[in-house]
Write a protein that holds these residues in place. Structure first.
Motif, mmCIF file in Angstrom:
data_model
loop_
_atom_site.group_PDB
_atom_site.id
_atom_site.type_symbol
_atom_site.label_atom_id
_atom_site.label_comp_id
_atom_site.label_asym_id
_atom_site.label_seq_id
_atom_site.Cartn_x
_atom_site.Cartn_y
_atom_site.Cartn_z
ATOM 1 N N LEU A 216 4.138 8.605 -7.454
ATOM 2 C CA LEU A 216 3.073 8.013 -8.255
ATOM 3 C C LEU A 216 2.082 9.096 -8.678
ATOM 4 C CD1 LEU A 216 2.508 4.854 -6.046
ATOM 5 C CD2 LEU A 216 3.508 4.867 -8.331
ATOM 6 N N TYR A 217 1.796 9.160 -9.964
ATOM 7 C CA TYR A 217 0.992 10.270 -10.505
ATOM 8 C C TYR A 217 -0.371 10.370 -9.827
ATOM 9 C CZ TYR A 217 -1.191 13.448 -13.830
ATOM 10 O OH TYR A 217 -1.834 14.522 -14.393
ATOM 11 N N GLU A 218 -1.068 9.255 -9.692
ATOM 12 C CA GLU A 218 -2.413 9.295 -9.110
ATOM 13 C C GLU A 218 -2.380 9.724 -7.654
ATOM 14 O OE1 GLU A 218 -5.237 6.094 -11.131
ATOM 15 O OE2 GLU A 218 -3.294 5.220 -10.628
ATOM 16 N N VAL A 219 -1.396 9.251 -6.922
ATOM 17 C CA VAL A 219 -1.251 9.619 -5.515
ATOM 18 C C VAL A 219 -0.894 11.096 -5.384
ATOM 19 C CG1 VAL A 219 0.194 9.243 -3.469
ATOM 20 C CG2 VAL A 219 -0.646 7.279 -4.771
ATOM 21 N N ARG A 220 -0.080 11.577 -6.304
ATOM 22 C CA ARG A 220 0.426 12.956 -6.229
ATOM 23 C C ARG A 220 -0.602 13.992 -6.660
ATOM 24 N NH1 ARG A 220 4.055 12.522 -9.838
ATOM 25 N NH2 ARG A 220 3.367 13.969 -11.456
ATOM 26 N N THR A 221 -1.441 13.665 -7.647
ATOM 27 C CA THR A 221 -2.299 14.695 -8.254
ATOM 28 C C THR A 221 -3.781 14.567 -7.906
ATOM 29 O OG1 THR A 221 -2.514 13.365 -10.273
ATOM 30 C CG2 THR A 221 -0.710 14.968 -10.195
ATOM 31 N N SER A 222 -4.199 13.492 -7.280
ATOM 32 C CA SER A 222 -5.610 13.350 -6.908
ATOM 33 C C SER A 222 -5.958 14.302 -5.773
ATOM 34 C CB SER A 222 -5.883 11.910 -6.465
ATOM 35 O OG SER A 222 -7.157 11.816 -5.857
ATOM 36 N N HIS A 223 -7.066 15.022 -5.911
ATOM 37 C CA HIS A 223 -7.537 15.875 -4.826
ATOM 38 C C HIS A 223 -8.136 15.030 -3.703
ATOM 39 C CE1 HIS A 223 -8.000 19.507 -7.788
ATOM 40 N NE2 HIS A 223 -6.757 19.126 -7.613
ATOM 41 N N PHE B 165 0.844 -1.193 0.000
ATOM 42 C CA PHE B 165 0.000 0.000 0.000
ATOM 43 C C PHE B 165 0.879 1.242 0.000
ATOM 44 C CE2 PHE B 165 -1.843 -3.514 2.284
ATOM 45 C CZ PHE B 165 -3.123 -3.615 1.771
ATOM 46 N N TYR B 166 0.588 2.163 -0.927
ATOM 47 C CA TYR B 166 1.367 3.397 -1.039
ATOM 48 C C TYR B 166 0.447 4.605 -0.863
ATOM 49 C CZ TYR B 166 4.713 0.166 -3.165
ATOM 50 O OH TYR B 166 5.555 -0.896 -3.404
ATOM 51 N N HIS B 167 0.990 5.658 -0.237
ATOM 52 C CA HIS B 167 0.234 6.885 -0.017
ATOM 53 C C HIS B 167 1.175 8.069 -0.180
ATOM 54 C CE1 HIS B 167 2.041 7.840 3.951
ATOM 55 N NE2 HIS B 167 2.246 6.531 3.970
ATOM 56 N N HIS B 168 0.625 9.277 -0.214
ATOM 57 C CA HIS B 168 1.440 10.480 -0.316
ATOM 58 C C HIS B 168 1.932 10.876 1.072
ATOM 59 C CE1 HIS B 168 2.743 14.566 -1.291
ATOM 60 N NE2 HIS B 168 2.750 14.171 -2.561
ATOM 61 N N ALA B 169 3.168 11.355 1.135
ATOM 62 C CA ALA B 169 3.777 11.698 2.425
ATOM 63 C C ALA B 169 3.002 12.789 3.157
ATOM 64 C CB ALA B 169 5.225 12.137 2.207
ATOM 65 N N SER C 296 -0.269 13.292 3.043
ATOM 66 C CA SER C 296 -1.689 12.966 3.205
ATOM 67 C C SER C 296 -1.897 12.073 4.429
ATOM 68 C CB SER C 296 -2.220 12.263 1.951
ATOM 69 O OG SER C 296 -3.561 11.852 2.147
ATOM 70 N N GLN C 297 -2.328 12.677 5.516
ATOM 71 C CA GLN C 297 -2.631 11.898 6.710
ATOM 72 C C GLN C 297 -3.848 11.006 6.490
ATOM 73 O OE1 GLN C 297 -0.904 11.555 9.675
ATOM 74 N NE2 GLN C 297 0.642 12.603 8.421
ATOM 75 N N ALA C 298 -4.810 11.501 5.703
ATOM 76 C CA ALA C 298 -6.009 10.701 5.412
ATOM 77 C C ALA C 298 -5.636 9.494 4.566
ATOM 78 C CB ALA C 298 -7.051 11.552 4.693
ATOM 79 N N GLY C 299 -4.728 9.685 3.588
ATOM 80 C CA GLY C 299 -4.268 8.564 2.773
ATOM 81 C C GLY C 299 -3.506 7.539 3.596
ATOM 82 N N LEU C 300 -2.671 8.016 4.506
ATOM 83 C CA LEU C 300 -1.914 7.116 5.383
ATOM 84 C C LEU C 300 -2.860 6.310 6.263
ATOM 85 C CD1 LEU C 300 0.617 6.040 6.809
ATOM 86 C CD2 LEU C 300 0.608 8.125 8.212
ATOM 87 N N ARG C 301 -3.852 6.965 6.846
ATOM 88 C CA ARG C 301 -4.797 6.258 7.721
ATOM 89 C C ARG C 301 -5.580 5.209 6.947
ATOM 90 N NH1 ARG C 301 -9.600 9.659 10.127
ATOM 91 N NH2 ARG C 301 -10.418 9.151 8.056
ATOM 92 N N LEU C 302 -6.006 5.570 5.722
ATOM 93 C CA LEU C 302 -6.744 4.609 4.897
ATOM 94 C C LEU C 302 -5.880 3.396 4.574
ATOM 95 C CD1 LEU C 302 -9.275 3.909 3.256
ATOM 96 C CD2 LEU C 302 -8.288 5.181 1.342
ATOM 97 N N ALA C 303 -4.646 3.635 4.174
ATOM 98 C CA ALA C 303 -3.732 2.530 3.851
ATOM 99 C C ALA C 303 -3.525 1.627 5.056
ATOM 100 C CB ALA C 303 -2.401 3.087 3.354
ATOM 101 N N LYS C 304 -3.362 2.220 6.225
ATOM 102 C CA LYS C 304 -3.141 1.427 7.447
ATOM 103 C C LYS C 304 -4.375 0.599 7.792
ATOM 104 C CE LYS C 304 0.455 4.027 9.882
ATOM 105 N NZ LYS C 304 0.764 4.816 11.099
#
Length: 350
Positions: free
Chosen positions: A299-306, A256-260, A262-270
């Motif tokens: 990663l483009y999607e991770v970097r540019t997704s709102h 699982f990868y997330h943006h550095a 993005s706390q919400a992305g990190l929590r979702l991945a965890k």
């Protein structure tokens, strides 16, 4: 006497009608079927129905609890279902409670799931208010990573897509609003082991996928960000599902990868990772689970997704052990179910 005969005749009719109504349904197991796949094909998908199925068919399952191809099995009774609302164009429609009366765009064509898995029953509203953007890797002119399975070729985009549409269906069952950013007009959910390669996928809503990799990614994320603005204020998440390609001898787990930032992305991945870790402990207690969560902002999607995003690698399509994670339909469904559990944990724990 005449009255007695008439009464007996009526009793026979009533008894026959009663037995006719309670006669159990049966289904024959197809090649590659598991319990879950067989039940889903007949609109039965709850854990209770799975338990009932095993009770009804004691002695007819394999030692491992599997099915025998060609054998007939008794199906449990179907629970009452509420169908997802459909628009006149044959598209499933969801209304976001935060949109203040605005109707969302048509979501998923009925053909997205195929006749076997349509319509979609709404089982509860556990994810009501959540909006998900599901982005299966590659598609169109790009099949992604290729693996060999006997004399067949396995394409990354076909297996990532099948897991994605299975996940979309589960999310809809629990009341979520779902957008599948790459759609195939005729595949549906498929239960065979080898999924034939094709090149007719389209980017949501109906855009031809360009040859350029950057063009493909930019096309789908542009749509995600437009929809994100439309659903402003809602809980929104993007999941990008891929299948890795490494050396044939490398057996890998789900990463699982997330943006550095993005706390919400990190929590979702965890949250999803936690479900996978626990599920592997139950399914394979003697095998440590090595999948992890890490930052990958390139990663483009991770970097540019709102929308907060998680990028998932589901395994190595070139490794024989990992291939079982993809070629067995029950395993593809298990991946979708486990991801859903992680999404639910994240949504309810926010």
């Amino acid at each position: 006497m005449r009255t007695a005969v008439l009464f007996a005749f009526l009793l026979c009719l009533l008894t026959g009608a009663t037995f006719g109504q309670t006669k159990p349904r049966k289904a024959v197991a197809r090649r590659g079927d598991g319990v879950q796949t067989l039940l889903q094909r007949h609109g039965l998908n709850t854990r209770q129905q799975q338990r009932q199925f095993r009770q009804l068919n004691q002695g007819r399952l394999t030692k491992a609890g599997g099915l025998v191809t060609g054998r007939s099995y008794v199906l449990p009774a179907a629970a009452p279902r509420v169908k997802a609302a459909a628009s006149g164009a044959g598209s499933l429609q969801a209304t976001n409670p935060t949109s203040r009366g605005k109707s969302t765009q048509p979501l998923l064509p009925a053909a997205l799931f195929g006749p076997t898995y349509s319509p979609v029953p709404v089982r509860d509203r556990a994810l009501r208010g959540a909006v998900y953007y599901l982005s299966p890797g590659h598609g169109g002119p790009d099949p992604g990573a290729i693996g060999k399975y006997g004399s067949f070729k396995l394409a990354e985009d076909e297996y990532a897509y099948d897991v994605t549409v299975r996940l979309a269906r589960v999310l809809l069952e629990h009341g979520a609003t779902v957008y599948v950013m790459v759609q195939d007009p005729n595949d549906g959910i498929r239960d065979q082991n080898v999924l034939p390669m094709d090149y007719d996928e389209l980017t949501y809503p109906r855009q031809v996928i360009p040859l350029s990799q950057l063009g493909r990614l930019r096309q789908r994320i542009t749509q995600v960000n437009k929809l994100y603005a439309h659903h402003k204020g809602a809980y929104q998440r993007l999941l990008s599902l891929h299948v890795d390609s490494r050396s044939e001898g490398q057996n890998i787990d789900v990463f699982f990868y997330h943006h550095a930032n993005s706390q919400a992305g990190l929590r979702l991945a965890k949250n999803i990772h936690k479900v996978f870790t626990n599920r592997y402990k139950r399914a394979q207690p003697n095998r440590p689970y090595s999948g992890n969560v890490s930052e990958r902002g390139s990663l483009y999607e991770v970097r540019t997704s709102h929308a907060p995003a998680v990028f998932m690698e589901l395994g190595n399509i070139r490794n024989a052990k990992d291939q079982r994670r993809f070629v067995v339909a029950d395993n593809r469904q298990a991946l979708a179910n486990w991801i859903y559990e992680g999404l639910l944990a994240d949504y309810t724990g926010r």
